[in-house]
Each structure stands twice: as structure tokens, then as C-alpha cells.
Enzyme design. Sequence first.
Site, mmCIF file in Angstrom:
data_model
loop_
_atom_site.group_PDB
_atom_site.id
_atom_site.type_symbol
_atom_site.label_atom_id
_atom_site.label_comp_id
_atom_site.label_asym_id
_atom_site.label_seq_id
_atom_site.Cartn_x
_atom_site.Cartn_y
_atom_site.Cartn_z
ATOM 1 N N ARG A 229 0.823 -1.215 0.000
ATOM 2 C CA ARG A 229 0.000 0.000 0.000
ATOM 3 C C ARG A 229 0.855 1.261 0.000
ATOM 4 O O ARG A 229 0.518 2.258 0.630
ATOM 5 C CB ARG A 229 -0.949 -0.033 1.197
ATOM 6 C CG ARG A 229 -1.810 -1.288 1.252
ATOM 7 C CD ARG A 229 -2.457 -1.522 2.599
ATOM 8 N NE ARG A 229 -3.521 -0.574 2.867
ATOM 9 C CZ ARG A 229 -3.683 0.075 4.017
ATOM 10 N NH1 ARG A 229 -2.810 -0.089 5.004
ATOM 11 N NH2 ARG A 229 -4.684 0.892 4.188
ATOM 12 N N ASP A 261 8.755 -3.512 -6.619
ATOM 13 C CA ASP A 261 9.586 -4.635 -7.053
ATOM 14 C C ASP A 261 10.623 -4.993 -5.990
ATOM 15 O O ASP A 261 10.870 -6.168 -5.708
ATOM 16 C CB ASP A 261 10.308 -4.302 -8.364
ATOM 17 C CG ASP A 261 9.372 -3.823 -9.458
ATOM 18 O OD1 ASP A 261 8.195 -4.222 -9.450
ATOM 19 O OD2 ASP A 261 9.824 -3.051 -10.323
#
Length: 302
Positions: A229, A261
Site C-alpha cells: 500500500r 519490485d
Amino acid sequence: MNTTPRIALIGECMIELQHRADGSLVQSFGGDTLNTAVYLRRALGESGSVDYVTALGDDSFSDAMRRQWADEGLGLGLVQRLPGRLPGLYCIQTDAKGERKFLYWRNEAAVRDCFTTPAAEPVLAALPSYDVVYFSGITLAVLGEVGRARLLQALIETRRRGGQVVFDNNYRPRLWPSVEAARAAYHAVLAEVDIALLTEDDERGLFGYQDAEQVFAAYPAIAEVVLKRGADTCLIRCNGEHFAVPALKIEKVVDTTAAGDSFSAAYLASRLQGGSPEVAALAGHRLASRVIQVPGALIPLG
């Protein structure tokens, strides 16, 4: 799980151009699963092997990509080279708050035929032998319908042999012909996922889920669901238990490229090394907080 797991990450690396404030362009390489592969390789050290699965052209940029990956310690045995093809290209433009905008040139990228050529047969046959197979929503989009179907069969076989399947949702609407096509593709692979690394905004954009409760309710069969988030608290459901791990506060954000990532890489590395979901999420936050304080996707080594 093997104490030195073999991990395969599937996806696309592109030529990256960073558009600087003075108008100059700095060239490097990046792509969601490639970013994760590099950070995962760095995080694991000697406690696992990381192979990258993709298709490149036979050009000088593709040569340079392979050299960079080798320098990072990635295994290249499943990287195809397709004559006459090229990698995709993207440009990053960032605003004063570090938020980025991407411009893409990727329609003819070699990776689109990664699983459709005769050379793909041994690659697909090798995937189920890995302890972990990792891919993303961008992987799904660029592989195309035929490639997705072949990937799905490899995922099914991976799990049948006892391997784990890890998926990062990374939904990019422009890569799909329609939201319905994307939903169908996601639903097909999510049925074969053990760890889902989901970004809240992407779940909202693709499926319309409005909050974490709806996201978790949508995936009752997935053992481990991680809801990323951004700067807000990461929420996790793992084997019926729930965890909330606050993000780290960063005063100066330079570039948010690869934040998710890198979080995924550190989280997965920690879990594979026996860390709890909470410990893994904290590792993810730590790495992501470093990544967003430098321009581009990959923090330079050294």
C-alpha cells in the site's frame, strides 16, 4: 523448502531512459521482474540461485543486458536470443514529489514471443524443476494469449512437483486489449498461486476492490496474500493469520520506480530464509525506502 532454493523469474527487461530535470537522458535497463530478480539475488547471497527467463534480440543492447545480469549473478540459461528482434524501451519522467510517468515503446519486443518459438520448449520444460517460479501481471500482458496458456501449464506442473508459485499483480491497463481480458488472465493464474504480492491500487483498478477486506476475501485459496500500500501499512494474511507492518517514513522521495519490485524481492528473500511475514515485510520496507531515494530502478552496486 530447499535451504538453497532455485528461483526462476519470468518477464521483460527493457531499455530504460531517465529524463533528468536538465533535459538530458540517462540510459540503463529495467523491468518489474528483472528489478525483483536483481534485488532478490543481492538479498539471498549464497543461500539460493536466481535465474531470469525472457527473450532478447541479437543487438548490442541485448548483449549489454546479458553482461549486466551476469555481473549481478543471475543465471542466464533460460534467456532466449531471437534474431532480428529488439528489447522494448521506456522513458521515466518524474515530478517534484518523485512520482513517475512512463512512456513505452514495446510492441515489437522480443519477449512477446518468449513462449511461442521452438526454442521455448526446453525453457517451459525446465520451469517446473524450480523451487519457486515468480512472474507478474506485466509478464502476463506481454506474453500474449498463447504464451499465457503455456505459462499456466508450467505453473500447474510446478505446483504438482512441490514448487511454489509467486505472483505480483502489477496491472498496467495499456498493455491489455480490455479490462475483461486482463481479469480473465489474472483469474486463470491466481488459481495456481501460493504467494500473491498485490498492490492495493492495482487491485482497485483491475477488479474494483475498495479495501483490504475485499481483496483478502477475493483470494480465499491463496495461502499467503501480501497487500502493498505504498507509504501506508502493509497488510498480510498468511495461513489464516493477519499481520500489519507499517512502512518507514522517508523525508525525501527522489524516484518511486521499483519500490514495489524491491519490496517483493526483500520480502520473498526473507520468507525463503525462514523469516516470519512480519520480519519479511519489514525487510521489504527497508529496501524499498532505500530504492526510492535514488533515481532509476536499480541501486548501483558498491
